[in-house]
Design a protein around this motif. Structure first.
Motif, PDB file in Angstrom:
ATOM      1  N   PRO A   1      12.695  -7.553  11.048  1.00  0.00           N
ATOM      2  CA  PRO A   1      12.282  -9.131  11.304  1.00  0.00           C
ATOM      3  C   PRO A   1      12.138  -9.670  12.768  1.00  0.00           C
ATOM      4  O   PRO A   1      12.769  -9.107  13.658  1.00  0.00           O
ATOM      5  CB  PRO A   1      13.387  -9.778  10.646  1.00  0.00           C
ATOM      6  N   TYR A   2      11.195 -10.538  12.844  1.00  0.00           N
ATOM      7  CA  TYR A   2      11.160 -11.376  14.124  1.00  0.00           C
ATOM      8  C   TYR A   2      10.742 -12.839  13.639  1.00  0.00           C
ATOM      9  O   TYR A   2      10.517 -12.919  12.634  1.00  0.00           O
ATOM     10  CB  TYR A   2      10.207 -10.868  15.104  1.00  0.00           C
ATOM     11  N   VAL A   3      10.764 -13.661  14.636  1.00  0.00           N
ATOM     12  CA  VAL A   3      10.724 -15.171  14.257  1.00  0.00           C
ATOM     13  C   VAL A   3       9.604 -15.637  15.089  1.00  0.00           C
ATOM     14  O   VAL A   3       9.731 -15.446  16.562  1.00  0.00           O
ATOM     15  CB  VAL A   3      11.964 -16.156  14.317  1.00  0.00           C
ATOM     16  N   LYS A   4       8.667 -16.674  14.545  1.00  0.00           N
ATOM     17  CA  LYS A   4       7.488 -17.309  15.355  1.00  0.00           C
ATOM     18  C   LYS A   4       7.777 -18.664  15.367  1.00  0.00           C
ATOM     19  O   LYS A   4       8.346 -19.173  14.051  1.00  0.00           O
ATOM     20  CB  LYS A   4       6.212 -16.786  14.721  1.00  0.00           C
ATOM     21  N   ILE A   5       7.692 -19.226  16.621  1.00  0.00           N
ATOM     22  CA  ILE A   5       8.052 -20.677  16.708  1.00  0.00           C
ATOM     23  C   ILE A   5       6.843 -21.732  16.970  1.00  0.00           C
ATOM     24  O   ILE A   5       6.324 -20.855  17.993  1.00  0.00           O
ATOM     25  CB  ILE A   5       9.264 -20.910  17.526  1.00  0.00           C
ATOM     26  N   CYS A   6       6.398 -22.625  16.614  1.00  0.00           N
ATOM     27  CA  CYS A   6       5.383 -23.473  16.908  1.00  0.00           C
ATOM     28  C   CYS A   6       5.937 -24.967  16.246  1.00  0.00           C
ATOM     29  O   CYS A   6       6.688 -25.111  15.619  1.00  0.00           O
ATOM     30  CB  CYS A   6       4.215 -23.211  16.209  1.00  0.00           C
ATOM     31  N   LEU A   7       5.091 -25.753  17.299  1.00  0.00           N
ATOM     32  CA  LEU A   7       5.354 -27.373  16.781  1.00  0.00           C
ATOM     33  C   LEU A   7       4.096 -27.693  16.228  1.00  0.00           C
ATOM     34  O   LEU A   7       2.998 -27.930  16.704  1.00  0.00           O
ATOM     35  CB  LEU A   7       5.686 -27.984  18.245  1.00  0.00           C
ATOM     36  N   LEU A   8       3.926 -28.047  14.976  1.00  0.00           N
ATOM     37  CA  LEU A   8       3.034 -28.368  14.187  1.00  0.00           C
ATOM     38  C   LEU A   8       2.487 -29.776  14.670  1.00  0.00           C
ATOM     39  O   LEU A   8       3.430 -30.809  14.956  1.00  0.00           O
ATOM     40  CB  LEU A   8       3.190 -28.606  12.503  1.00  0.00           C
ATOM     41  N   PRO A   9       1.328 -30.168  14.781  1.00  0.00           N
ATOM     42  CA  PRO A   9       0.193 -29.486  14.069  1.00  0.00           C
ATOM     43  C   PRO A   9      -0.501 -28.375  14.989  1.00  0.00           C
ATOM     44  O   PRO A   9      -1.380 -27.942  14.533  1.00  0.00           O
ATOM     45  CB  PRO A   9      -0.824 -30.464  13.681  1.00  0.00           C
TER      46      PRO A   9
ATOM     47  N   ASP B   1       0.858  -1.321  -0.046  1.00  0.00           N
ATOM     48  CA  ASP B   1      -0.197  -0.062   0.132  1.00  0.00           C
ATOM     49  C   ASP B   1       0.985   1.128  -0.038  1.00  0.00           C
ATOM     50  O   ASP B   1       0.463   2.388  -0.142  1.00  0.00           O
ATOM     51  CB  ASP B   1      -0.885   0.053   1.224  1.00  0.00           C
ATOM     52  N   GLY B   2       2.183   1.317   0.079  1.00  0.00           N
ATOM     53  CA  GLY B   2       2.974   2.269  -0.043  1.00  0.00           C
ATOM     54  C   GLY B   2       3.017   3.136   1.351  1.00  0.00           C
ATOM     55  O   GLY B   2       3.525   4.406   1.295  1.00  0.00           O
ATOM     56  N   SER B   3       2.664   2.519   2.550  1.00  0.00           N
ATOM     57  CA  SER B   3       2.791   3.437   3.656  1.00  0.00           C
ATOM     58  C   SER B   3       3.896   3.266   4.495  1.00  0.00           C
ATOM     59  O   SER B   3       3.909   3.792   5.467  1.00  0.00           O
ATOM     60  CB  SER B   3       1.397   2.647   4.332  1.00  0.00           C
ATOM     61  N   ARG B   4       4.679   2.377   4.013  1.00  0.00           N
ATOM     62  CA  ARG B   4       5.920   2.088   4.773  1.00  0.00           C
ATOM     63  C   ARG B   4       7.061   3.482   4.655  1.00  0.00           C
ATOM     64  O   ARG B   4       7.061   3.797   3.536  1.00  0.00           O
ATOM     65  CB  ARG B   4       6.573   0.988   4.357  1.00  0.00           C
ATOM     66  N   GLN B   5       7.574   3.465   5.768  1.00  0.00           N
ATOM     67  CA  GLN B   5       8.629   4.889   5.833  1.00  0.00           C
ATOM     68  C   GLN B   5       9.911   4.321   5.217  1.00  0.00           C
ATOM     69  O   GLN B   5      10.599   5.317   4.640  1.00  0.00           O
ATOM     70  CB  GLN B   5       8.438   5.361   7.242  1.00  0.00           C
ATOM     71  N   ASP B   6      10.302   3.272   5.771  1.00  0.00           N
ATOM     72  CA  ASP B   6      11.496   2.870   5.188  1.00  0.00           C
ATOM     73  C   ASP B   6      11.530   1.630   4.507  1.00  0.00           C
ATOM     74  O   ASP B   6      11.169   0.434   4.953  1.00  0.00           O
ATOM     75  CB  ASP B   6      12.623   2.568   6.859  1.00  0.00           C
ATOM     76  N   MET B   7      11.962   1.578   3.078  1.00  0.00           N
ATOM     77  CA  MET B   7      11.649   0.687   2.175  1.00  0.00           C
ATOM     78  C   MET B   7      12.969  -0.243   1.972  1.00  0.00           C
ATOM     79  O   MET B   7      13.058  -1.235   1.344  1.00  0.00           O
ATOM     80  CB  MET B   7      11.337   1.098   1.050  1.00  0.00           C
ATOM     81  N   ALA B   8      14.267   0.459   2.748  1.00  0.00           N
ATOM     82  CA  ALA B   8      15.446  -0.366   2.298  1.00  0.00           C
ATOM     83  C   ALA B   8      15.763  -1.351   3.430  1.00  0.00           C
ATOM     84  O   ALA B   8      16.550  -2.278   3.011  1.00  0.00           O
ATOM     85  CB  ALA B   8      16.373   0.628   2.568  1.00  0.00           C
ATOM     86  N   HIS B   9      15.291  -1.401   4.538  1.00  0.00           N
ATOM     87  CA  HIS B   9      15.401  -2.593   5.785  1.00  0.00           C
ATOM     88  C   HIS B   9      13.844  -2.990   6.257  1.00  0.00           C
ATOM     89  O   HIS B   9      13.035  -2.375   6.230  1.00  0.00           O
ATOM     90  CB  HIS B   9      16.511  -1.890   6.796  1.00  0.00           C
ATOM     91  N   SER B  10      14.340  -4.115   6.899  1.00  0.00           N
ATOM     92  CA  SER B  10      13.216  -5.104   7.409  1.00  0.00           C
ATOM     93  C   SER B  10      13.382  -4.921   8.955  1.00  0.00           C
ATOM     94  O   SER B  10      14.295  -4.528   9.535  1.00  0.00           O
ATOM     95  CB  SER B  10      13.309  -6.578   6.946  1.00  0.00           C
TER      96      SER B  10
ATOM     97  N   PHE C   1       7.915  -6.985  10.627  1.00  0.00           N
ATOM     98  CA  PHE C   1       7.241  -6.200  11.490  1.00  0.00           C
ATOM     99  C   PHE C   1       6.842  -4.874  10.576  1.00  0.00           C
ATOM    100  O   PHE C   1       7.672  -4.189  10.167  1.00  0.00           O
ATOM    101  CB  PHE C   1       7.815  -5.907  12.720  1.00  0.00           C
ATOM    102  N   ASP C   2       5.486  -4.441  10.577  1.00  0.00           N
ATOM    103  CA  ASP C   2       4.997  -3.162  10.211  1.00  0.00           C
ATOM    104  C   ASP C   2       4.072  -2.366  10.845  1.00  0.00           C
ATOM    105  O   ASP C   2       2.848  -3.223  11.060  1.00  0.00           O
ATOM    106  CB  ASP C   2       4.550  -3.557   8.854  1.00  0.00           C
ATOM    107  N   LYS C   3       4.391  -1.522  11.345  1.00  0.00           N
ATOM    108  CA  LYS C   3       3.619  -0.603  12.419  1.00  0.00           C
ATOM    109  C   LYS C   3       2.578  -0.265  11.938  1.00  0.00           C
ATOM    110  O   LYS C   3       1.278  -0.017  12.389  1.00  0.00           O
ATOM    111  CB  LYS C   3       4.467   0.391  12.903  1.00  0.00           C
ATOM    112  N   PHE C   4       2.161   0.057  10.329  1.00  0.00           N
ATOM    113  CA  PHE C   4       1.049   0.973   9.796  1.00  0.00           C
ATOM    114  C   PHE C   4       0.251  -0.117   9.129  1.00  0.00           C
ATOM    115  O   PHE C   4      -0.722   0.266   8.446  1.00  0.00           O
ATOM    116  CB  PHE C   4       1.755   1.863   8.945  1.00  0.00           C
ATOM    117  N   SER C   5       0.483  -1.499   8.936  1.00  0.00           N
ATOM    118  CA  SER C   5      -0.169  -2.481   8.133  1.00  0.00           C
ATOM    119  C   SER C   5       0.228  -3.950   8.868  1.00  0.00           C
ATOM    120  O   SER C   5       0.808  -4.088   9.595  1.00  0.00           O
ATOM    121  CB  SER C   5       0.003  -2.349   6.986  1.00  0.00           C
ATOM    122  N   ARG C   6      -0.518  -4.766   8.295  1.00  0.00           N
ATOM    123  CA  ARG C   6      -0.407  -6.282   8.740  1.00  0.00           C
ATOM    124  C   ARG C   6       1.128  -6.652   8.382  1.00  0.00           C
ATOM    125  O   ARG C   6       1.646  -6.231   7.533  1.00  0.00           O
ATOM    126  CB  ARG C   6      -1.271  -7.061   7.768  1.00  0.00           C
ATOM    127  N   HIS C   7       1.640  -7.379   9.354  1.00  0.00           N
ATOM    128  CA  HIS C   7       3.023  -7.733   9.038  1.00  0.00           C
ATOM    129  C   HIS C   7       3.099  -8.866   8.060  1.00  0.00           C
ATOM    130  O   HIS C   7       2.154  -9.731   7.698  1.00  0.00           O
ATOM    131  CB  HIS C   7       3.319  -8.602  10.433  1.00  0.00           C
TER     132      HIS C   7
END
Length: 464
Positions: free
Chosen positions: A219-227, A208-217, A271-277
Motif C-alpha cells: 500500500p501507499y497513500v495519495k493526498i490531494c485537496l479537492l476539488p 487477471d491472476g498475474s500477482r505473485q503474492d496474493m496474501a499481502h498488499s 501497488f502492483d508491478k504487473f498491472s494497474r494499481h
C-alpha cells in the motif's frame, strides 16, 4: 363740514358713501356687523368650474331667502337704516354663505378614475391576452432521465454514509482504518498533512491472476485537496503488509481562507508491478469542520471509491510546424503524477517519441531518464522532417516508460496525436497546431493504457 366739502369728498375720495355722502368710516349705514365677514382682494381671473356651477344653483334660492335668513342683528335695525344698507349687507352675507356652503360640498381630495393602461401599436386592433399556464406532460422515459446516477453512487457523500459512525463503516465495508493529522502554519501560510499509519487493510484482489503474492498488499497513500486532484502527493510504497506505518509529512502552500473551503482526500492504493494499481479505499474530510490552527489527529474508517484504478499521470507537450522548412517540432516539457513503477524509489521515467506515416514507423527518439521521481521536468526539444503534403497522414506516438535495469522497461502510459489520435483532446491539439503555423501550441494530456490505445488507434499497434 359744508356742502362744498362734501361735494369735493364725493368727487375726489373713493371711500365716500353714495347714500349719505359721508365718509365710510363716519357713516353708520356702512358699518358691518360682527357676524358679517368682508372678503378683501380680487378673485382669480378664471373662476373654477365647480364655483360657477354652484353659484348658478344658489342664485334663485338666495334671492328669495336673503331677508328671512339675515342675522337677528340686521333685523332689529330701523326700516330706514335697513333700506340704506340692504344692498351692501345682502351682497356681503350672501357671498359669505355661498363660500361656506361650497367649501362643505367641495371634496377634500380629487377622485381619480384609474383605468388599466394598455400598450400597443397605434391603430392596431386591441386584443385581450390572458396569462396561460404552460404544462408539460412527462413520459416515463423523461421522468427517469432526470435522475443522475453519480448522485447515488458510493463515491458521493450520501446522507446514509454521513449518518454512520466509523465503527459501523468499518464493520460494513471492512476496508481498514487510516491514521493522519492536519495543522495549518499561519507563519508560513501552508497546510501540513501527516500520514501516520493504516491498519487492517484487506488482502489484494487480482482481476487477471498475474500477482505473485496474493496474501499481502503493497500500500501507499495519495493526498490531494479537492476539488484540485491534479496537484496531489503520495507516500512511499510499503512492501507486503496490511498494517503499514508511513510517518510522512507533506505541505500544501495555500491561503488559510482557501484551505477552509477545501476537502482533504486520502486514497489508499495497492501497488502492483504487473498491472494497474488498485484503490483499496478512501477518506475524505472537509477542512471547514476542523480547527486547522489547533490541528488534530484522526482515525478514520476507509470507504469504497468509485475509482477502482489509479490514473496513469499527465504529460505536457508543445507542437509547432514550419511549412517553409517542412519541420515538425516537438517539445517534451514535463509530466506529473506518473504511475509509480518502483516500490523503493518511485520511478525513473522517460518519454519515447515515435513518428508514424500512415501505418509505417519512420523515426524514434526519446528523452533523458529522470531518476527517482513521478513529477519529472524534461524541457527537451525534438524535430522531425515532415513535408507539408505528408502532414495529414502523420501520427506522433508518445509513450512514458519507467526505466528498469534488471528487466525490460515498465510501461506507464501512452497517447497518440495526429491522423490516428486516441481521443478528442489529442485531436484538438493537432488541429490547433495546424491552424497556428510557426506558433508553439501547448496542452496537457492524460496518459492512457496500452490496451485502450491499441483499441482506438492503429498507429499504436505499429510501435513497440
Amino acid at each position: 363740514q359744508g356742502l362744498l366739502a362734501r361735494i369735493s369728498d364725493l368727487l375726489l375720495c373713493r371711500w365716500t358713501c353714495r347714500n349719505c355722502c359721508q365718509k365710510c368710516f363716519d357713516c353708520s349705514c356702512c358699518q358691518t356687523n360682527e357676524d358679517e365677514v368682508e372678503i378683501l382682494g380680487p378673485f382669480p381671473a378664471q373662476t373654477p368650474a365647480w364655483l360657477i356651477s354652484s353659484q348658478n344653483e344658489d342664485k334663485d334660492g338666495d334671492s328669495d331667502n336673503t331677508i328671512s335668513e339675515l342675522p337677528p342683528t340686521l333685523q332689529d335695525v330701523s326700516p330706514d337704516r335697513r333700506r340704506s344698507s340692504s344692498d351692501t349687507s345682502r351682497s356681503t352675507y350672501s357671498l359669505t354663505r355661498r363660500i361656506s356652503s361650497l367649501e362643505s360640498r367641495r371634496p377634500s381630495s380629487p377622485l381619480i378614475d384609474i383605468k388599466p393602461i394598455e400598450f400597443g401599436v397605434i391603430g392596431a386592433k386591441k386584443e385581450i391576452v390572458q396569462p396561460t399556464i404552460l404544462r408539460k406532460t412527462y413520459t416515463p422515459d423523461d421522468y427517469f432521465r432526470k435522475f443522475e446516477p453519480r448522485l447515488y453512487s458510493l463515491d458521493s457523500n450520501s446522507d446514509d454514509m454521513d449518518s454512520l459512525t466509523d465503527e459501523e463503516i468499518l464493520s460494513k465495508y471492512q476496508l481498514g482504518m487510516l491514521h493522519f493529522s492536519t495543522q495549518y502554519d499561519l507563519l508560513h501560510n501552508y497546510l501540513i498533512v501527516r500520514v501516520i499509519e493504516a491498519k487492517d487493510l484487506p488482502p489484494p484482489i487480482s482481476y487477471d491472476g498475474s500477482r505473485q503474492d496474493m496474501a499481502h498488499s503493497n500500500p501507499y497513500v495519495k493526498i490531494c485537496l479537492l476539488p484540485d486532484q491534479k496537484n496531489s502527493k503520495q507516500t512511499g510504497v510499503k512492501r507486503k503488509t496490511q498494517n503499514p506505518v508511513f510517518e510522512e509529512r507533506y505541505t500544501f502552500e495555500i491561503p488559510f481562507l482557501e484551505a477552509q473551503r477545501r476537502t482533504l482526500l486520502l486514497t489508499v492504493v495497492d501497488f502492483d508491478k504487473f498491472s494497474r494499481h488498485c484503490v483499496i479505499g478512501k477518506v475524505s474530510m472537509p477542512l471547514s469542520d476542523v480547527d486547522l490552527v489547533k490541528g488534530g489527529h484522526w482515525w478514520k474508517a476507509l470507504v469504497p471509491s468509485s475509482q477502482n484504478e489509479v490514473e496513469l499521470g499527465e504529460l505536457l507537450l508543445s507542437l509547432n510546424y514550419l511549412p517553409s522548412a517542412g519541420r515538425l517540432n516537438v517539445d517534451i516539457i514535463r509530466a506529473k503524477q506518473l504511475l509509480q513503477t518502483d516500490m523503493s524509489q518511485g520511478s525513473d521515467p522517460f518519454v519515447k517519441i515515435q513518428l508514424v506515416h500512415g501505418l509505417k514507423l519512420t523515426k524514434t527518439k526519446k528523452t533523458s531518464c529522470m531518476r527517482g521521481t513521478i513529477d519529472p521536468f524534461y524541457n527537451e526539444s525534438f524535430s522531425f522532417k515532415v513535408p507539408q503534403e505528408e502532414l495529414e497522414n502523420a501520427s506522433l506516438v508518445f509513450t512514458v516508460y519507467g526505466h528498469n535495469v534488471k528487466s525490460s522497461n515498465d510501461f506507464i502510459g501512452r497517447i497518440v496525436i495526429g491522423q490516428y489520435s486516441t481521443g478528442a483532446p489529442e485531436s484538438n491539439h493537432w488541429r490547433r497546431m495546424l491552424n497556428a503555423h510557426r506558433t508553439a501550441v501547448e496542452q496537457w494530456h492524460s496518459l492512457r493504457s496500452r490496451e485502450e490505445c491499441d483499441r482506438v488507434s492503429p498507429a499504436s499497434l505499429e510501435v513497440t
